[in-house]
Design a protein around this motif. Sequence first.
Motif, PDB file in Angstrom:
ATOM      1  N   THR A   8       0.850  -1.196   0.000  1.00 39.88           N
ATOM      2  CA  THR A   8       0.000   0.000   0.000  1.00 39.88           C
ATOM      3  C   THR A   8       0.882   1.240   0.000  1.00 39.88           C
ATOM      4  OG1 THR A   8      -1.696  -1.171   1.280  1.00 39.88           O
ATOM      5  CG2 THR A   8      -1.837   1.230   1.200  1.00 39.88           C
ATOM      6  N   VAL A   9       0.671   2.109  -0.995  1.00 37.78           N
ATOM      7  CA  VAL A   9       1.445   3.350  -1.111  1.00 37.78           C
ATOM      8  C   VAL A   9       0.489   4.532  -0.938  1.00 37.78           C
ATOM      9  CG1 VAL A   9       2.879   4.793  -2.600  1.00 37.78           C
ATOM     10  CG2 VAL A   9       3.152   2.302  -2.638  1.00 37.78           C
ATOM     11  N   LEU A  10       0.814   5.396  -0.002  1.00 39.38           N
ATOM     12  CA  LEU A  10       0.019   6.591   0.257  1.00 39.38           C
ATOM     13  C   LEU A  10       0.843   7.823  -0.108  1.00 39.38           C
ATOM     14  CD1 LEU A  10      -2.457   8.060   1.454  1.00 39.38           C
ATOM     15  CD2 LEU A  10      -1.331   7.926   3.697  1.00 39.38           C
ATOM     16  N   VAL A  11       0.315   8.629  -1.034  1.00 40.69           N
ATOM     17  CA  VAL A  11       0.979   9.862  -1.468  1.00 40.69           C
ATOM     18  C   VAL A  11       0.162  11.039  -0.947  1.00 40.69           C
ATOM     19  CG1 VAL A  11       1.714  11.255  -3.420  1.00 40.69           C
ATOM     20  CG2 VAL A  11       1.941   8.753  -3.513  1.00 40.69           C
ATOM     21  N   THR A  12       0.823  11.905  -0.173  1.00 39.88           N
ATOM     22  CA  THR A  12       0.138  13.038   0.442  1.00 39.88           C
ATOM     23  C   THR A  12       0.878  14.330   0.112  1.00 39.88           C
ATOM     24  OG1 THR A  12      -0.532  11.626   2.300  1.00 39.88           O
ATOM     25  CG2 THR A  12      -0.738  14.004   2.595  1.00 39.88           C
ATOM     26  N   PRO A  13       0.233  15.301  -0.507  1.00 37.82           N
ATOM     27  CA  PRO A  13       0.878  16.599  -0.730  1.00 37.82           C
ATOM     28  C   PRO A  13       1.198  17.272   0.603  1.00 37.82           C
ATOM     29  CG  PRO A  13      -1.061  16.369  -2.126  1.00 37.82           C
ATOM     30  CD  PRO A  13      -1.097  15.232  -1.156  1.00 37.82           C
ATOM     31  N   ASN A  14       2.404  17.754   0.719  1.00 38.95           N
ATOM     32  CA  ASN A  14       2.841  18.419   1.944  1.00 38.95           C
ATOM     33  C   ASN A  14       2.735  19.933   1.725  1.00 38.95           C
ATOM     34  OD1 ASN A  14       4.376  19.503   4.145  1.00 38.95           O
ATOM     35  ND2 ASN A  14       5.323  17.490   4.399  1.00 38.95           N
ATOM     36  N   ARG A  15       1.594  20.502   2.097  1.00 34.97           N
ATOM     37  CA  ARG A  15       1.330  21.919   1.835  1.00 34.97           C
ATOM     38  C   ARG A  15       2.271  22.830   2.624  1.00 34.97           C
ATOM     39  NH1 ARG A  15      -3.552  19.251   1.846  1.00 34.97           N
ATOM     40  NH2 ARG A  15      -4.825  19.487  -0.034  1.00 34.97           N
ATOM     41  N   GLU A  16       2.605  22.430   3.842  1.00 35.39           N
ATOM     42  CA  GLU A  16       3.473  23.262   4.669  1.00 35.39           C
ATOM     43  C   GLU A  16       4.861  23.389   4.057  1.00 35.39           C
ATOM     44  OE1 GLU A  16       5.284  23.405   9.237  1.00 35.39           O
ATOM     45  OE2 GLU A  16       3.809  21.879   8.677  1.00 35.39           O
ATOM     46  N   GLN A  17       5.436  22.256   3.644  1.00 35.40           N
ATOM     47  CA  GLN A  17       6.762  22.295   3.036  1.00 35.40           C
ATOM     48  C   GLN A  17       6.724  23.012   1.681  1.00 35.40           C
ATOM     49  OE1 GLN A  17       9.622  21.507   4.267  1.00 35.40           O
ATOM     50  NE2 GLN A  17       8.971  20.490   6.151  1.00 35.40           N
ATOM     51  N   THR A  18       5.641  22.824   0.934  1.00 35.20           N
ATOM     52  CA  THR A  18       5.513  23.507  -0.361  1.00 35.20           C
ATOM     53  C   THR A  18       5.475  25.014  -0.168  1.00 35.20           C
ATOM     54  OG1 THR A  18       4.324  21.628  -1.328  1.00 35.20           O
ATOM     55  CG2 THR A  18       4.090  23.753  -2.420  1.00 35.20           C
ATOM     56  N   VAL A  66       6.170  21.258  -6.047  1.00 40.50           N
ATOM     57  CA  VAL A  66       5.347  20.818  -4.919  1.00 40.50           C
ATOM     58  C   VAL A  66       6.112  19.742  -4.155  1.00 40.50           C
ATOM     59  CG1 VAL A  66       3.099  21.363  -5.920  1.00 40.50           C
ATOM     60  CG2 VAL A  66       4.158  19.148  -6.398  1.00 40.50           C
ATOM     61  N   VAL A  67       5.832  19.634  -2.869  1.00 39.66           N
ATOM     62  CA  VAL A  67       6.476  18.635  -2.016  1.00 39.66           C
ATOM     63  C   VAL A  67       5.451  17.559  -1.679  1.00 39.66           C
ATOM     64  CG1 VAL A  67       7.619  18.193   0.182  1.00 39.66           C
ATOM     65  CG2 VAL A  67       8.095  20.305  -1.085  1.00 39.66           C
ATOM     66  N   TRP A  68       5.858  16.311  -1.855  1.00 38.92           N
ATOM     67  CA  TRP A  68       5.006  15.173  -1.516  1.00 38.92           C
ATOM     68  C   TRP A  68       5.660  14.347  -0.413  1.00 38.92           C
ATOM     69  CZ3 TRP A  68       3.097  12.633  -6.751  1.00 38.92           C
ATOM     70  CH2 TRP A  68       2.180  13.510  -7.346  1.00 38.92           C
ATOM     71  N   THR A  69       4.824  13.852   0.483  1.00 41.38           N
ATOM     72  CA  THR A  69       5.246  12.876   1.480  1.00 41.38           C
ATOM     73  C   THR A  69       4.679  11.524   1.079  1.00 41.38           C
ATOM     74  OG1 THR A  69       5.256  14.548   3.222  1.00 41.38           O
ATOM     75  CG2 THR A  69       5.193  12.240   3.908  1.00 41.38           C
ATOM     76  N   VAL A  70       5.542  10.515   1.041  1.00 43.53           N
ATOM     77  CA  VAL A  70       5.140   9.190   0.555  1.00 43.53           C
ATOM     78  C   VAL A  70       5.448   8.139   1.615  1.00 43.53           C
ATOM     79  CG1 VAL A  70       5.399   7.482  -1.289  1.00 43.53           C
ATOM     80  CG2 VAL A  70       5.681   9.924  -1.796  1.00 43.53           C
ATOM     81  N   GLY A  71       4.531   7.228   1.761  1.00 40.96           N
ATOM     82  CA  GLY A  71       4.757   6.111   2.674  1.00 40.96           C
ATOM     83  C   GLY A  71       4.268   4.810   2.061  1.00 40.96           C
ATOM     84  N   GLN A  72       5.024   3.729   2.283  1.00 38.65           N
ATOM     85  CA  GLN A  72       4.633   2.417   1.769  1.00 38.65           C
ATOM     86  C   GLN A  72       4.747   1.372   2.878  1.00 38.65           C
ATOM     87  OE1 GLN A  72       7.324   0.329  -0.838  1.00 38.65           O
ATOM     88  NE2 GLN A  72       5.651  -0.667  -1.952  1.00 38.65           N
ATOM     89  N   ALA A 111       8.577  -1.669   5.107  1.00 33.49           N
ATOM     90  CA  ALA A 111       7.991  -0.333   5.051  1.00 33.49           C
ATOM     91  C   ALA A 111       9.067   0.682   4.715  1.00 33.49           C
ATOM     92  CB  ALA A 111       7.331   0.019   6.383  1.00 33.49           C
ATOM     93  N   TYR A 112       8.631   1.802   4.151  1.00 33.20           N
ATOM     94  CA  TYR A 112       9.569   2.900   3.921  1.00 33.20           C
ATOM     95  C   TYR A 112       8.787   4.205   3.888  1.00 33.20           C
ATOM     96  CZ  TYR A 112       8.382   4.016  -0.970  1.00 33.20           C
ATOM     97  OH  TYR A 112       7.734   4.430  -2.104  1.00 33.20           O
ATOM     98  N   GLY A 113       9.501   5.303   4.069  1.00 31.79           N
ATOM     99  CA  GLY A 113       8.929   6.635   3.994  1.00 31.79           C
ATOM    100  C   GLY A 113       9.856   7.544   3.219  1.00 31.79           C
ATOM    101  N   TYR A 118      14.376  13.150   1.556  1.00 34.06           N
ATOM    102  CA  TYR A 118      14.993  12.036   2.278  1.00 34.06           C
ATOM    103  C   TYR A 118      14.275  10.736   1.915  1.00 34.06           C
ATOM    104  CZ  TYR A 118      10.986  11.982   5.477  1.00 34.06           C
ATOM    105  OH  TYR A 118       9.726  11.889   6.001  1.00 34.06           O
ATOM    106  N   LEU A 119      14.904   9.629   2.269  1.00 30.47           N
ATOM    107  CA  LEU A 119      14.333   8.294   2.091  1.00 30.47           C
ATOM    108  C   LEU A 119      14.684   7.477   3.326  1.00 30.47           C
ATOM    109  CD1 LEU A 119      12.958   6.075   0.364  1.00 30.47           C
ATOM    110  CD2 LEU A 119      15.205   5.613  -0.649  1.00 30.47           C
ATOM    111  N   ASP A 120      13.691   6.792   3.854  1.00 28.88           N
ATOM    112  CA  ASP A 120      13.901   5.980   5.049  1.00 28.88           C
ATOM    113  C   ASP A 120      13.304   4.598   4.812  1.00 28.88           C
ATOM    114  OD1 ASP A 120      14.098   4.796   7.506  1.00 28.88           O
ATOM    115  OD2 ASP A 120      12.760   6.199   8.551  1.00 28.88           O
ATOM    116  N   ASP A 121      14.174   3.616   4.550  1.00 33.77           N
ATOM    117  CA  ASP A 121      13.714   2.230   4.400  1.00 33.77           C
ATOM    118  C   ASP A 121      14.468   1.283   5.335  1.00 33.77           C
ATOM    119  OD1 ASP A 121      16.153   2.300   3.167  1.00 33.77           O
ATOM    120  OD2 ASP A 121      15.468   1.545   1.227  1.00 33.77           O
ATOM    121  N   THR A 122      15.221   1.891   6.269  1.00 30.58           N
ATOM    122  CA  THR A 122      15.967   1.080   7.247  1.00 30.58           C
ATOM    123  C   THR A 122      15.696   1.518   8.686  1.00 30.58           C
ATOM    124  OG1 THR A 122      17.896   2.539   7.139  1.00 30.58           O
ATOM    125  CG2 THR A 122      17.811   0.705   5.573  1.00 30.58           C
ATOM    126  N   GLY A 123      14.841   2.490   8.859  1.00 27.89           N
ATOM    127  CA  GLY A 123      14.607   3.042  10.185  1.00 27.89           C
ATOM    128  C   GLY A 123      15.372   4.310  10.434  1.00 27.89           C
TER     129      GLY A 123
END
Length: 388
Positions: free
Chosen positions: A71-81, A93-99, A112-114, A133-138
Amino acid sequence: MKHRATGAVLFGGGVLLLALAAGLVFVVKPAMTKLPYDLEASTSVAEAKGATFLHITNGAIAIRQGDLKSTVLVTPNREQTANLSGDLDGDTVVWTVGQTVNRTDTKELVNAYGAMLALDRVSGAAVKWDGQYLDDTGTREKVSFAGQVYKFPFNTEKRSYDVFDRDLRKSLPAEFKGTEDVDGLEAYRFEQVITDQQLNLAADRVALLLGALAPGATQGKMTYSNTRTLWIDPVTGSYVKVREQQSKTLVPDVGTPVSLLNADFVYNDATVEASVKRANESRSQLAILGVYAPIGLAVLALLLIVAGLLVTRRGGAAPAAEARHRADPVPADDPAPTRVDQPAVRDDKSGRDGGLLADEIPPASTNWKSDDPTVPTQRPAPGEVEQR
């Protein structure tokens, strides 16, 4: 005057509609072919049946088999944008992604990753940004996202595009392979093939895997292969279907290689249906505001402009004709007859001779007088004295 005023109104309305049509083409449509700031979050689900995968539970490492759900969730990050500045401001535009990857049967988390990244609003490609950034190891890791990540450009072309691969931390070409129908939508199919690429893993992670899965090995590496197939809506550049045939293999310096992952992930039916629906809705909006509405407004504008010119011309012709009519002089050699020049009118049927009681009617200008004092006399002619 009334015709000229009406013509001016029609002509002005036509010019206004023509400007509006041009605005839709050159202002509104380009604005719509950009990633919006208020894009809603979207979720995509891919499933892999009968997958082989590495599962670590409470420090215990094991190879399992079963069905997986990604499951992949893509969320626009309005604050960072909103905090973007310089060349990125307004165009990015800045997107925050989580899987998350879970077992379908037990719902246990397998992987999981973010990530957080910045995308160009037109091309959909990743751009350089200090906050990515990318976080797939914690642990969050600074990476350089590049190429297409979660979207292709608007008006996608039939050519190769570089697509970012998370495991390799770089982008590789995805070749255009043809056009296919996806739930009634004509989509472009792209294919990216990765074969036996070595992953850059920390030495302690490799040693942990070797100790659990390849006893006796002192060194090793992990290789990665993936055939990534992307079905893209060419108008909006959005993903309508994705398939990833992934494999990861631990290769020790001694012993037999161990399969850590062998899975065929593909969008489920619900995700494909929702993706196609969104693409069709966006297509319709672009067609209405970018094609049909401008054409309709332009046609109506031209009709109003032509009508305005015709009405104005008609209004100018009528007063001119009337003015010419009033200015025409009466010919001097054709004066209107008056009673002075008219001869006496007789009643030929009476048979009487002329006289006072005759039917002869004298002209109005005839000077005559009577001996009868009761009969009034006419005014004397100029130079004469009145006689009675």
